[in-house]
Write a protein that holds these residues in place. Structure first.
Motif, PDB file in Angstrom:
ATOM      1  N   HIS A  12      32.772  94.232  26.137  1.00 11.87           N
ATOM      2  CA  HIS A  12      33.785  94.466  26.842  1.00 11.87           C
ATOM      3  C   HIS A  12      33.803  93.923  28.403  1.00 11.87           C
ATOM      4  O   HIS A  12      34.697  93.810  29.038  1.00 11.87           O
ATOM      5  N   PHE A  13      32.560  93.477  28.653  1.00 11.20           N
ATOM      6  CA  PHE A  13      32.343  92.757  30.128  1.00 11.20           C
ATOM      7  C   PHE A  13      32.087  91.294  29.651  1.00 11.20           C
ATOM      8  O   PHE A  13      31.801  90.749  30.681  1.00 11.20           O
ATOM      9  N   CYS A  16      35.121  87.857  30.916  1.00 12.41           N
ATOM     10  CA  CYS A  16      35.484  87.463  32.415  1.00 12.41           C
ATOM     11  C   CYS A  16      35.636  85.960  32.524  1.00 12.41           C
ATOM     12  O   CYS A  16      35.051  85.149  31.663  1.00 12.41           O
ATOM     13  N   ASP A  65      32.119  83.354  43.367  1.00 11.73           N
ATOM     14  CA  ASP A  65      32.566  84.889  43.201  1.00 11.73           C
ATOM     15  C   ASP A  65      31.736  85.388  41.961  1.00 11.73           C
ATOM     16  O   ASP A  65      30.946  86.433  41.817  1.00 11.73           O
ATOM     17  N   CYS A  66      31.688  84.685  40.834  1.00  5.86           N
ATOM     18  CA  CYS A  66      30.851  85.197  39.561  1.00  5.86           C
ATOM     19  C   CYS A  66      29.404  85.107  39.682  1.00  5.86           C
ATOM     20  O   CYS A  66      28.696  85.779  39.087  1.00  5.86           O
ATOM     21  N   THR A  69      28.386  88.008  41.676  1.00  9.55           N
ATOM     22  CA  THR A  69      28.357  89.274  41.107  1.00  9.55           C
ATOM     23  C   THR A  69      26.980  89.363  40.071  1.00  9.55           C
ATOM     24  O   THR A  69      26.553  90.360  39.853  1.00  9.55           O
ATOM     25  N   CYS A  92      28.281  94.612  37.833  1.00  7.79           N
ATOM     26  CA  CYS A  92      28.993  94.751  39.172  1.00  7.79           C
ATOM     27  C   CYS A  92      30.613  94.002  39.215  1.00  7.79           C
ATOM     28  O   CYS A  92      30.878  93.085  38.398  1.00  7.79           O
ATOM     29  N   THR A  94      33.478  92.295  42.103  1.00  5.82           N
ATOM     30  CA  THR A  94      33.661  91.718  43.501  1.00  5.82           C
ATOM     31  C   THR A  94      34.266  92.649  44.449  1.00  5.82           C
ATOM     32  O   THR A  94      35.386  93.190  43.970  1.00  5.82           O
ATOM     33  N   GLY A  95      33.671  93.160  45.333  1.00  2.00           N
ATOM     34  CA  GLY A  95      34.343  93.910  46.467  1.00  2.00           C
ATOM     35  C   GLY A  95      35.014  93.012  47.337  1.00  2.00           C
ATOM     36  O   GLY A  95      36.207  93.201  47.632  1.00  2.00           O
ATOM     37  N   LYS A 121      21.821  98.405  48.863  1.00  2.00           N
ATOM     38  CA  LYS A 121      21.968  99.697  49.178  1.00  2.00           C
ATOM     39  C   LYS A 121      22.882 100.497  48.643  1.00  2.00           C
ATOM     40  O   LYS A 121      24.210 100.337  48.247  1.00  2.00           O
ATOM     41  N   LYS A 123      24.968 101.354  45.320  1.00  2.00           N
ATOM     42  CA  LYS A 123      25.557 100.555  44.583  1.00  2.00           C
ATOM     43  C   LYS A 123      26.090  99.292  45.005  1.00  2.00           C
ATOM     44  O   LYS A 123      26.846  98.432  44.234  1.00  2.00           O
ATOM     45  N   LYS A 124      25.777  99.116  46.114  1.00  2.00           N
ATOM     46  CA  LYS A 124      26.412  97.817  47.110  1.00  2.00           C
ATOM     47  C   LYS A 124      25.264  96.729  47.226  1.00  2.00           C
ATOM     48  O   LYS A 124      24.229  97.039  47.747  1.00  2.00           O
ATOM     49  N   ILE A 144      30.095  90.635  48.650  1.00  2.31           N
ATOM     50  CA  ILE A 144      29.722  91.982  48.339  1.00  2.31           C
ATOM     51  C   ILE A 144      30.271  92.382  46.991  1.00  2.31           C
ATOM     52  O   ILE A 144      31.382  92.434  46.771  1.00  2.31           O
ATOM     53  N   ILE A 146      29.935  95.402  44.028  1.00  5.71           N
ATOM     54  CA  ILE A 146      29.726  96.826  43.928  1.00  5.71           C
ATOM     55  C   ILE A 146      29.426  97.333  42.566  1.00  5.71           C
ATOM     56  O   ILE A 146      30.265  96.715  41.264  1.00  5.71           O
ATOM     57  N   PHE A 152      33.065 101.281  32.579  1.00  9.66           N
ATOM     58  CA  PHE A 152      34.286 100.630  33.501  1.00  9.66           C
ATOM     59  C   PHE A 152      34.943  99.667  32.807  1.00  9.66           C
ATOM     60  O   PHE A 152      34.079  98.445  32.118  1.00  9.66           O
ATOM     61  N   GLY A 153      36.291  99.359  32.573  1.00  5.56           N
ATOM     62  CA  GLY A 153      36.939  98.765  32.029  1.00  5.56           C
ATOM     63  C   GLY A 153      36.990  98.678  30.472  1.00  5.56           C
ATOM     64  O   GLY A 153      37.626  97.886  29.732  1.00  5.56           O
TER      65      GLY A 153
END
Ligand SMILES: CCCCCCCCCCCC(=O)SCCNC(=O)CCNC(=O)[C@H](O)C(C)(C)COP(=O)(O)OP(=O)(O)OC[C@H]1O[C@@H](n2cnc3c(N)ncnc32)[C@H](O)[C@@H]1OP(=O)(O)O
Length: 154
Positions: A12-13, A16, A65-66, A69, A92, A94-95, A121, A123-124, A144, A146, A152-153
């Motif tokens: 499920h991940f 992307c 971006d990718c 993460t 993770c 993208t924040g 730090k 989960k960041k 950044i 997260i 999730f998803g």
């Protein structure tokens, strides 16, 4: 092809557009350690053009971006002492994504996207990124990322 952190994400991940191993229309990026840095390679095609001879900036942003993460997931696995196997990678999203275009990026060469982990730090994770073509830094950025829960998803 080298194995990347993305090969340890569950199905499920894996959809992307940038890095999903199951998205046949996507870039299928693979992010791995290269010493203390993280590395992804991508070979642009002629249809990725912006100005003649140069890569489209939106594509470059999505590579950063990718790779960001993926790098964050590698950093979290290292920090937590997780031995990657099956589909047990931390995941993770993208924040924030910051991109700075330093010079046109030649399209007729494989791109190298390199990450340096600046901070972990909780989960960041903050990742500083350089994108190189023909050995020259053309784009820099910061992601950044997260960590999200395993469901999730879903
Ligand atoms: C299957 C799915 C597909 C997944 C697909 C496969 C993975 C590849 C992903 C590819 C990249 C993408 O396109 S991902 C898609 C684009 N991104 C998204 O849609 C994400 C949407 N946003 C969210 O879901 C949420 O806002 C999260 C998960 C990012 C954060 O929510 P949260 O988990 O509640 O975070 P929270 O506890 O408040 O904050 C934790 C720490 O992170 C910081 N932080 C939180 N959000 C941000 C932010 N936007 N920008 C900067 N920093 C942030 C906080 O200041 C805090 O730092 P401190 O106070 O501790 O210092």
């Amino acid at each position: 092809m080298m194995k990347g952190i993305q090969d340890y994400y569950p199905d499920h991940f894996g959809q992307c557009y940038g890095c999903g191993r199951l998205n046949e229309h996507g870039y299928q990026l693979k992010t791995a350690w290269d010493g203390e840095e993280t590395l992804t390679r991508f070979t642009p095609s002629a249809y990725h053009t912006a100005i003649p001879g140069s890569v489209y900036g939106g594509l470059l942003a999505s590579l950063i971006d990718c790779h960001g993460t993926g790098s964050a997931a590698l950093a979290l696995a290292k920090e937590k002492g997780i031995q990657l196997e099956g589909f047990n990678a931390p995941r993770c999203v993208t924040g924030s994504l910051q991109v700075s275009y330093k010079k046109p990026t030649p399209i007729d060469s494989t791109l190298e996207i390199r990450g340096i982990i600046k901070e972990v730090k909780g989960k960041k994770v903050v990742v500083e990124i350089r994108l190189l073509s023909k050995g020259e830094v053309c784009v820099t950025g910061e992601v950044i990322a997260i960590q999200v829960p395993d469901d999730f998803g879903k």
